[in-house]
Design a protein around this motif. Structure first.
Motif, PDB file in Angstrom:
ATOM      1  N   CYS A 416       0.420  -8.145  -2.324  1.00 13.83           N
ATOM      2  CA  CYS A 416      -1.082  -7.558  -1.726  1.00 13.83           C
ATOM      3  C   CYS A 416      -1.000  -7.555  -0.597  1.00 13.83           C
ATOM      4  O   CYS A 416      -1.144  -6.982  -0.409  1.00 13.83           O
ATOM      5  N   ARG A 428      -5.411  -3.352  -3.449  1.00 18.25           N
ATOM      6  CA  ARG A 428      -6.553  -3.345  -4.374  1.00 18.25           C
ATOM      7  C   ARG A 428      -7.299  -2.230  -3.514  1.00 18.25           C
ATOM      8  O   ARG A 428      -8.774  -2.754  -5.041  1.00 18.25           O
ATOM      9  N   PRO A 431      -8.943   0.159  -7.288  1.00 16.05           N
ATOM     10  CA  PRO A 431      -8.904  -0.691  -8.351  1.00 16.05           C
ATOM     11  C   PRO A 431      -8.619   0.280  -9.497  1.00 16.05           C
ATOM     12  O   PRO A 431      -8.065  -0.238 -10.368  1.00 16.05           O
TER      13      PRO A 431
END
Length: 472
Positions: A416, A428, A431
């Motif tokens: 990520c 991220r 979420p």
């Protein structure tokens, strides 16, 4: 019309051809790794098209006339629809591509490719076999790709780069849903076995990426298609990345030797971001509004409920898992929207290759073969690919004993991080959407492992336990 040409037309149009092959195909087809209808009986076959790429009896005038077999070999291209009983969640009758070699006598070296001996019809007295295993016939396929044009319902095309002649072919034995030939360690020719109307993403997306100058995906140099009764992508020739190693094997080796894999995971995240950026430039990028977002979540929930019916071990986790999909639906109901674009669709470590200099490439853009082509070509949120790769790191770590949870967590974070560096957006930061896609992928894995590899079921079930307990 020449005698050879009239023979070709007679064979391709013979109504007796498929009935004469059907008993052999009933035995042979279900044993092939690429046959998707395992576990269901084959009730019938129907012929979609037949084309002689190499006339079966170029040196004989007797085909279809009952005067005995010639020497061959011939190469017969067939598109055959396989009829099977279906359940609501299964595909309707599938269409398969077959390249049948035809000889009067099969040499011992081709014995493993045997399909069977034909007793009646236009091929009576001949032996049919998997033509890709015959070097002479494989070389003929390359020649067809080198010289674009049409042959019956087949059309051969290529890019601007010339393709050398005389490259030695060999069959790769690692394919599952398709078949591949490697020519002289210079090119790999993927032949799609289960084919669908429309352009296959494994041709469409690499062509689009090459137009954008993205070097992370090998550029198609030639391909062939069916033109009737509807357009179908049949095969793609691309450069063979000689000496490159796939990410799955590299990850397992790192685990086995106790080495860290975060550097590779970070580089792979950057490579994924570069591909996503190029695809977003090359092709439309619609926005998923509230209705589309709710539809996306509803589809995930439907797949969860269907999987729970098939795999009882999943049932206790359904309430916790559905909260991931409910969270996305709730955001959509409040007006939240997400950008969508074309994505890889089935991204995992086995779909990546690292060259000796550390350069990562992405391959196999066909998407999940079990899903309809229309669905695989639909724009998706990029986090779908991210979720697939995160699950793959977990799979790698779980396949090693003892289970190394920290190794997987470090790789997931590094991937990520690398993606965010190259894309300017951290996956991220969404979420709810990321958790929903990872949950959807884990549910798919549970269903797959329960059906095909029960010993592996604990791998996705561990993720199910974690995701069901996740805080919204």
């Amino acid at each position: 019309m020449s005698e050879a040409a009239s023979t070709r037309v007679a064979l391709a149009n013979s109504t007796a051809l498929l009935p004469s092959l059907a008993p052999l195909l009933h035995e042979w087809l279900p044993r092939q790794r690429w046959f998707a209808g395992k576990g269901r009986p084959v009730t019938a076959f129907s012929l979609v098209s037949a084309t002689e790429i190499l006339p079966v009896d170029a040196d004989s005038t007797g085909i279809g006339q009952g005067t005995g077999p010639g020497t061959g070999p011939g190469l017969l291209h067939l598109l055959i629809r396989v009829h099977q009983p279906t359940l609501p969640a299964q595909s309707p009758d599938d269409c398969y591509q077959m390249l049948l070699g035809v000889r009067s006598t099969l040499p011992p070296r081709l014995a493993p490719a045997l399909i069977g001996h034909v007793t009646d019809g236009p091929l009576a007295g001949r032996t049919v076999y998997e033509g890709l295993h015959d070097p002479r016939l494989a070389e003929l396929l390359l020649e067809r790709l080198r010289t674009p044009g049409t042959l019956g319902t087949l059309r051969f095309d290529r890019g601007a780069a010339p393709i050398p002649a005389g490259l030695t072919p060999r069959v790769l034995d690692t394919e599952q849903s398709n078949s591949s030939l490697v020519f002289g360690n210079a090119y790999i020719f993927k032949i799609f076995r289960r084919v669908f109307p429309g352009t296959n993403p494994d041709l469409e997306l690499p062509l689009a990426l090459s137009r954008e100058g993205c070097g992370r995906v090998p550029e198609p140099v030639a391909w062939f298609e069916a033109t009737a009764p509807e357009p179908l992508t049949l095969g793609v020739l691309q450069p063979f990345l000689r000496g490159a190693e796939d990410g799955w094997q590299l990850a397992l080796r790192a685990l086995g030797s106790g080495h860290d894999f975060t550097r590779e995971a970070r580089a792979l995240g950057r490579a994924t971001a570069e591909v996503h950026t190029a695809l977003a430039t090359a092709l439309p990028t619609p926005v998923l509004g509230s209705a589309q977002t709710e539809h996306l979540a509803a589809g995930m929930l439907q797949r969860l409920e269907a999987a729970a019916q098939a795999v009882p071990a999943l049932v206790p986790y359904v309430p916790g898992l559905r909260t991931a999909f409910d969270a996305v639906a709730a955001l959509g109901h409040k007006g939240r929207s997400w950008a969508a674009q074309r994505v890889h669709g089935d991204l995992h470590l086995g779909q990546t290759l690292r060259a000796a200099d550390g350069f990562w490439s992405l391959i196999d853009f066909e998407g999940e073969p079990a899903r309809p082509l229309l669905e695989r070509r639909r724009p998706q949120p990029p986090v779908r690919d991210i979720a697939g790769m995160l699950r793959s790191f977990d799979y790698a770590a779980r396949s090693h004993r003892p289970w190394n949870a920290e190794w997987a967590a470090r790789c997931r974070a590094a991937y990520c991080d690398g993606y965010a560096e190259a894309a300017g957006v951290d996956p991220r930061s969404e979420p709810e959407l990321l958790r929903a896609h990872e949950t959807d992928k884990a549910v798919y894995e549970v269903l797959y492992e329960a059906r095909h590899r029960p010993d592996w079921l604990p791998v996705p079930m561990a993720a199910i336990h974690r995701l069901a307990a996740a805080v919204d």
